[in-house]
Write a protein that holds these residues in place. Structure first.
Motif, PDB file in Angstrom:
ATOM      1  N   LEU A  14     -48.573  43.649 -45.475  1.00 42.60           N
ATOM      2  CA  LEU A  14     -49.622  42.666 -45.752  1.00 42.60           C
ATOM      3  C   LEU A  14     -49.650  41.573 -44.685  1.00 42.60           C
ATOM      4  CD1 LEU A  14     -51.829  41.637 -47.682  1.00 42.60           C
ATOM      5  CD2 LEU A  14     -50.032  40.445 -48.945  1.00 42.60           C
ATOM      6  N   THR A  15     -48.495  41.091 -44.289  1.00 38.16           N
ATOM      7  CA  THR A  15     -48.415  40.047 -43.271  1.00 38.16           C
ATOM      8  C   THR A  15     -48.872  40.569 -41.913  1.00 38.16           C
ATOM      9  OG1 THR A  15     -46.634  38.972 -44.480  1.00 38.16           O
ATOM     10  CG2 THR A  15     -46.891  38.366 -42.168  1.00 38.16           C
ATOM     11  N   ARG A  16     -48.492  41.795 -41.585  1.00 41.92           N
ATOM     12  CA  ARG A  16     -48.978  42.387 -40.334  1.00 41.92           C
ATOM     13  C   ARG A  16     -50.505  42.493 -40.353  1.00 41.92           C
ATOM     14  NH1 ARG A  16     -44.150  45.162 -40.512  1.00 41.92           N
ATOM     15  NH2 ARG A  16     -44.941  46.948 -41.661  1.00 41.92           N
ATOM     16  N   SER A  17     -51.041  42.843 -41.500  1.00 38.58           N
ATOM     17  CA  SER A  17     -52.494  42.931 -41.643  1.00 38.58           C
ATOM     18  C   SER A  17     -53.147  41.555 -41.459  1.00 38.58           C
ATOM     19  CB  SER A  17     -52.842  43.510 -43.018  1.00 38.58           C
ATOM     20  OG  SER A  17     -54.222  43.583 -43.186  1.00 38.58           O
ATOM     21  N   ILE A  18     -52.518  40.520 -41.980  1.00 38.74           N
ATOM     22  CA  ILE A  18     -53.020  39.147 -41.821  1.00 38.74           C
ATOM     23  C   ILE A  18     -53.041  38.768 -40.342  1.00 38.74           C
ATOM     24  CG2 ILE A  18     -52.391  36.708 -42.189  1.00 38.74           C
ATOM     25  CD1 ILE A  18     -51.488  37.596 -45.042  1.00 38.74           C
ATOM     26  N   ILE A  19     -51.972  39.077 -39.637  1.00 33.58           N
ATOM     27  CA  ILE A  19     -51.886  38.729 -38.214  1.00 33.58           C
ATOM     28  C   ILE A  19     -52.951  39.491 -37.420  1.00 33.58           C
ATOM     29  CG2 ILE A  19     -50.418  38.857 -36.157  1.00 33.58           C
ATOM     30  CD1 ILE A  19     -48.022  38.328 -38.146  1.00 33.58           C
ATOM     31  N   GLN A  20     -53.117  40.777 -37.716  1.00 32.94           N
ATOM     32  CA  GLN A  20     -54.150  41.560 -37.034  1.00 32.94           C
ATOM     33  C   GLN A  20     -55.549  41.021 -37.359  1.00 32.94           C
ATOM     34  OE1 GLN A  20     -53.219  45.491 -38.408  1.00 32.94           O
ATOM     35  NE2 GLN A  20     -51.710  45.850 -36.782  1.00 32.94           N
ATOM     36  N   SER A  21     -55.775  40.695 -38.610  1.00 34.85           N
ATOM     37  CA  SER A  21     -57.075  40.157 -39.024  1.00 34.85           C
ATOM     38  C   SER A  21     -57.366  38.828 -38.341  1.00 34.85           C
ATOM     39  CB  SER A  21     -57.123  39.952 -40.539  1.00 34.85           C
ATOM     40  OG  SER A  21     -57.104  41.178 -41.201  1.00 34.85           O
TER      41      SER A  21
ATOM     42  N   ILE B 146     -36.519  39.650 -48.306  1.00 28.49           N
ATOM     43  CA  ILE B 146     -36.125  40.606 -47.266  1.00 28.49           C
ATOM     44  C   ILE B 146     -37.265  40.839 -46.281  1.00 28.49           C
ATOM     45  CG2 ILE B 146     -34.349  41.754 -48.631  1.00 28.49           C
ATOM     46  CD1 ILE B 146     -36.410  43.987 -49.186  1.00 28.49           C
ATOM     47  N   ASP B 147     -38.481  40.465 -46.660  1.00 32.00           N
ATOM     48  CA  ASP B 147     -39.649  40.597 -45.792  1.00 32.00           C
ATOM     49  C   ASP B 147     -40.397  39.277 -45.721  1.00 32.00           C
ATOM     50  OD1 ASP B 147     -39.480  43.349 -45.089  1.00 32.00           O
ATOM     51  OD2 ASP B 147     -40.321  43.897 -47.040  1.00 32.00           O
ATOM     52  N   ILE B 148     -41.134  39.093 -44.651  1.00 32.58           N
ATOM     53  CA  ILE B 148     -42.016  37.935 -44.521  1.00 32.58           C
ATOM     54  C   ILE B 148     -43.337  38.313 -45.164  1.00 32.58           C
ATOM     55  CG2 ILE B 148     -43.258  36.439 -42.916  1.00 32.58           C
ATOM     56  CD1 ILE B 148     -40.908  36.988 -40.936  1.00 32.58           C
ATOM     57  N   GLU B 149     -43.675  37.611 -46.227  1.00 34.36           N
ATOM     58  CA  GLU B 149     -44.870  37.902 -47.005  1.00 34.36           C
ATOM     59  C   GLU B 149     -45.950  36.871 -46.724  1.00 34.36           C
ATOM     60  OE1 GLU B 149     -45.195  40.629 -48.586  1.00 34.36           O
ATOM     61  OE2 GLU B 149     -43.137  41.305 -48.872  1.00 34.36           O
ATOM     62  N   ALA B 150     -47.125  37.104 -47.297  1.00 34.23           N
ATOM     63  CA  ALA B 150     -48.269  36.208 -47.102  1.00 34.23           C
ATOM     64  C   ALA B 150     -47.954  34.781 -47.528  1.00 34.23           C
ATOM     65  CB  ALA B 150     -49.481  36.735 -47.861  1.00 34.23           C
TER      66      ALA B 150
ATOM     67  N   ILE C  60     -56.779  34.217 -46.686  1.00 31.54           N
ATOM     68  CA  ILE C  60     -57.783  34.177 -47.752  1.00 31.54           C
ATOM     69  C   ILE C  60     -58.444  35.544 -47.902  1.00 31.54           C
ATOM     70  CG2 ILE C  60     -59.970  33.152 -48.498  1.00 31.54           C
ATOM     71  CD1 ILE C  60     -59.046  30.599 -46.895  1.00 31.54           C
ATOM     72  N   ASP C  61     -58.781  36.146 -46.780  1.00 28.91           N
ATOM     73  CA  ASP C  61     -59.416  37.464 -46.792  1.00 28.91           C
ATOM     74  C   ASP C  61     -58.521  38.490 -47.480  1.00 28.91           C
ATOM     75  OD1 ASP C  61     -61.573  39.238 -46.027  1.00 28.91           O
ATOM     76  OD2 ASP C  61     -60.217  40.046 -44.506  1.00 28.91           O
ATOM     77  N   GLU C  62     -57.241  38.455 -47.178  1.00 29.59           N
ATOM     78  CA  GLU C  62     -56.306  39.388 -47.819  1.00 29.59           C
ATOM     79  C   GLU C  62     -56.148  39.099 -49.307  1.00 29.59           C
ATOM     80  OE1 GLU C  62     -55.078  42.192 -46.754  1.00 29.59           O
ATOM     81  OE2 GLU C  62     -55.942  41.923 -44.768  1.00 29.59           O
TER      82      GLU C  62
ATOM     83  N   HIS D 289     -57.555  30.662 -38.032  1.00 29.56           N
ATOM     84  CA  HIS D 289     -57.834  32.098 -38.087  1.00 29.56           C
ATOM     85  C   HIS D 289     -56.792  32.766 -38.994  1.00 29.56           C
ATOM     86  CE1 HIS D 289     -59.749  31.261 -34.005  1.00 29.56           C
ATOM     87  NE2 HIS D 289     -60.738  31.525 -34.834  1.00 29.56           N
ATOM     88  N   LEU D 290     -55.551  32.314 -38.905  1.00 32.45           N
ATOM     89  CA  LEU D 290     -54.508  32.813 -39.813  1.00 32.45           C
ATOM     90  C   LEU D 290     -54.855  32.488 -41.262  1.00 32.45           C
ATOM     91  CD1 LEU D 290     -50.955  31.993 -38.351  1.00 32.45           C
ATOM     92  CD2 LEU D 290     -51.875  34.233 -38.926  1.00 32.45           C
ATOM     93  N   LEU D 291     -55.265  31.246 -41.505  1.00 33.97           N
ATOM     94  CA  LEU D 291     -55.615  30.836 -42.867  1.00 33.97           C
ATOM     95  C   LEU D 291     -56.765  31.678 -43.406  1.00 33.97           C
ATOM     96  CD1 LEU D 291     -55.328  28.986 -45.315  1.00 33.97           C
ATOM     97  CD2 LEU D 291     -56.806  27.332 -44.137  1.00 33.97           C
ATOM     98  N   LEU D 292     -57.784  31.879 -42.601  1.00 28.08           N
ATOM     99  CA  LEU D 292     -58.924  32.684 -43.028  1.00 28.08           C
ATOM    100  C   LEU D 292     -58.501  34.126 -43.304  1.00 28.08           C
ATOM    101  CD1 LEU D 292     -61.844  31.931 -43.542  1.00 28.08           C
ATOM    102  CD2 LEU D 292     -62.383  32.649 -41.226  1.00 28.08           C
ATOM    103  N   ALA D 293     -57.593  34.645 -42.502  1.00 26.44           N
ATOM    104  CA  ALA D 293     -57.074  36.006 -42.722  1.00 26.44           C
ATOM    105  C   ALA D 293     -56.267  36.077 -44.018  1.00 26.44           C
ATOM    106  CB  ALA D 293     -56.230  36.445 -41.531  1.00 26.44           C
TER     107      ALA D 293
END
Length: 150
Positions: free
Chosen positions: A9-16, A108-112, A39-41, A33-37
């Motif tokens: 999910l976080t990788r998807s946010i960064i790509q978005s 264990i993972d970096i989440e949104a 929200i989009d997720e 842009h990160l914040l908008l991504a």
């Protein structure tokens, strides 16, 4: 850093966030842009996203917030190339903070939610003006709320 990795999910946010920078004709990926991504997720994956629970708890109207973020972008006419769009220093700082937030939450993972906490902690101009004042979203109460629901 320890073996803490970005979740899917976080990788998807960064790509978005990169796609959003291109969409808004920016030559750098800004924190908003990160914040908008994020929200989009939240909208795309409501069941998997703790940030959506945060927005609901703090009574944030997501569509109004999207409008606020989009209004904050300058209308630029910068030619965008096919090259990889870099992060601004502030965005890099936010992404580095995600490791600290994930570790603090014993994840264990970096989440949104770690990206969002890092965004709040970095105190960008938009964060100060809109999130803090209009929506009363600040780092400490959000961090405490996450502790209580995770």
């Amino acid at each position: 850093m320890e073996n803490i990795n970005f979740s899917d999910l976080t990788r998807s946010i960064i790509q978005s966030s990169g796609r959003l920078a291109v969409q808004f004709r920016y030559s750098f990926i800004e924190p908003e842009h990160l914040l908008l991504a994020i929200i989009d997720e939240c909208i795309k994956n409501p069941d998997k996203n703790i940030v959506l629970k945060i927005f609901k708890h703090f009574k944030v109207n997501l569509f109004e917030l999207i409008e606020d973020v989009e209004r904050s972008f300058d209308s630029l006419n910068i030619p965008i190339t096919d090259r990889k769009i870099p992060f601004t220093k502030k965005t890099e700082y936010i992404l580095k903070l995600t490791y600290v937030e994930a570790k603090r939450c014993h994840s264990i993972d970096i989440e949104a939610e770690h990206v969002f906490l890092s965004y709040l902690r970095a105190e960008t101009a938009f964060c100060e003006k809109i999130l803090n004042h209009k929506y009363n979203l600040t780092y400490e109460p959000v961090k405490d709320y996450i502790k209580n629901i995770v």
